[in-house]
Scaffold this active site. Structure first.
Site, mmCIF file in Angstrom:
data_model
loop_
_atom_site.group_PDB
_atom_site.id
_atom_site.type_symbol
_atom_site.label_atom_id
_atom_site.label_comp_id
_atom_site.label_asym_id
_atom_site.label_seq_id
_atom_site.Cartn_x
_atom_site.Cartn_y
_atom_site.Cartn_z
ATOM 1 N N ASP A 43 -1.543 -7.574 7.284
ATOM 2 C CA ASP A 43 -2.979 -7.517 6.936
ATOM 3 C C ASP A 43 -3.213 -8.014 5.622
ATOM 4 O OD1 ASP A 43 -2.094 -5.345 5.506
ATOM 5 O OD2 ASP A 43 -3.658 -4.254 6.034
ATOM 6 N N GLY A 81 0.733 -1.091 0.041
ATOM 7 C CA GLY A 81 -0.025 0.041 0.044
ATOM 8 C C GLY A 81 1.016 1.250 0.057
ATOM 9 N N GLY A 85 0.268 -5.266 0.770
ATOM 10 C CA GLY A 85 -0.908 -5.169 -0.216
ATOM 11 C C GLY A 85 -0.680 -5.879 -1.291
#
Length: 357
Positions: A153, A74, A122
């Site tokens: 994540d 990200g 990401g």
């Protein structure tokens, strides 16, 4: 056609085209190693949803422009600016990005990801949940979030929890960059294809079934370093206490002691919350894992270490973060559990959205 959210992204930042029966997604920010923005994630979500129902598209290919990597994660500089400004843009970005991860995981057609070069954070989310995951000799993959005061994540906690033994715990806490062989060993990838053959493989995918095309180009990867280290990794990381893990690593000595030094340099809060995340995520669906990661992520946005980690690594680049608290011993059990508390009306409801489809 990038869909209704395409205006949120600069049109050239993510490109969509169809060649033969292949839908192609090209992340197109090579100067930033194709770092993912909210607009890019939204555009991908819309286009992939359209292709899922398009009988003219038999498979999808995701790749990165340039020669540095698929996606370096990200856009953390944008996240840093949002944190400084007290905005909600990052929370909105994650909500859309996690929906994209969920869509990729259940995609009804072969989803082929060229995981060449850097594939971080990401970038793992838009590739490792796919059904045909290809690494090369240039692959450098990882979930390096503890280095910037954050935790894995984009469903990474679930992927890491499913890796052999405690190898995923090791990868999560150290944030290590992984080779193609290590990515295959961890279960983040399926096939090894030399980078020089990717263009030819992409051409074959335009008209051939994905499985047959990939089988023609895939070869054997080199040995995995992580696989060779598994005995001491499993012995050291089997504890649910991060401090005990570090003590065990130091007791083993050698390369394990060097790993202990690496963990000690990370955000103590991030290390402990990452470990707890991996333990809690076992047995969950991807959507449930993403919901947990969203809870944890919003707590990190409100705390000091995520902001400080980005400052030290990316903004000022002094590589000298000042973590709060500064040691693992100072991070209490209550501190860790607070990261997992329900968000109330801010909860990400991916499980319900999936059930209602």
């Amino acid at each position: 056609m990038a869909g209704k959210h395409s205006s949120d992204a600069t049109p050239s930042e993510v490109l969509f085209e169809r060649r033969g029966t292949l839908g192609i997604v090209t992340l197109n920010r090579p100067q930033a190693v194709n770092a993912l923005t909210a607009g890019m994630a939204a555009a991908m979500l819309d286009q992939l949803s359209l292709w899922a129902d398009d009988d003219a598209v038999a498979a999808v290919l995701v790749r990165g422009a340039g020669d540095r990597g698929l996606c370096a994660g990200g856009d953390i500089v944008a996240i840093y600016r949002d944190m400084l400004g007290g905005g909600d843009a990052t929370a909105e970005f994650w909500a859309g990005e996690y929906r994209l991860n969920s869509l990729i995981s259940g995609y009804p057609k072969p989803y082929v990801a060229f995981m060449d070069g850097l594939v971080l954070g990401g970038g793992v989310g838009i590739s490792a949940h796919g059904s045909v995951r290809i690494v090369t000799e240039r692959t450098r993959m990882g979930m390096p979030e503890t280095t910037i005061g954050f935790v894995p994540d984009v469903g990474g906690t679930l992927l890491l929890s499913r890796s052999p033994g405690e190898s995923g715990t090791h990868a999560a806490l150290t944030g290590a960059h992984l080779s193609a062989a290590d990515a295959l060993f961890l279960g983040f990838a399926d096939h090894f294809v030399p980078s020089a053959k990717l263009a030819e493989l992409a051409g074959a995918l335009e008209n051939e079934p994905a499985a047959a095309a990939v089988a023609r180009f895939a070869g054997e990867a080199p040995p995995s370093v992580l696989a060779a280290q598994q005995e001491w990794i499993d012995a050291c990381y089997s504890s649910d206490d991060a401090g005990e893990i570090v003590r065990r690593l130091r007791a083993v000595g050698g390369e394990a002691s060097e790993v202990a030094d690496i963990i000690d340099a990370k955000s103590p809060t991030a290390v402990k919350v990452a470990l707890e995340s991996l333990r809690r995520v076992r047995g969950l669906s991807l959507e449930e894992a993403l919901e947990q990661e969203y809870r944890v992520g919003l707590r990190f946005l409100a705390g000091p270490d995520f902001r400080e980690g980005i400052r030290a690594q990316v903004v000022d680049k002094d590589r000298n973060p000042h973590w709060q608290p500064a040691t693992l011993a100072e991070v209490s059990r209550d501190d860790v559990e607070s990261y997992f508390a329900p968000l109330g009306d801010r909860e990400l409801m991916l499980s319900k959205e999936r059930d209602n489809v």
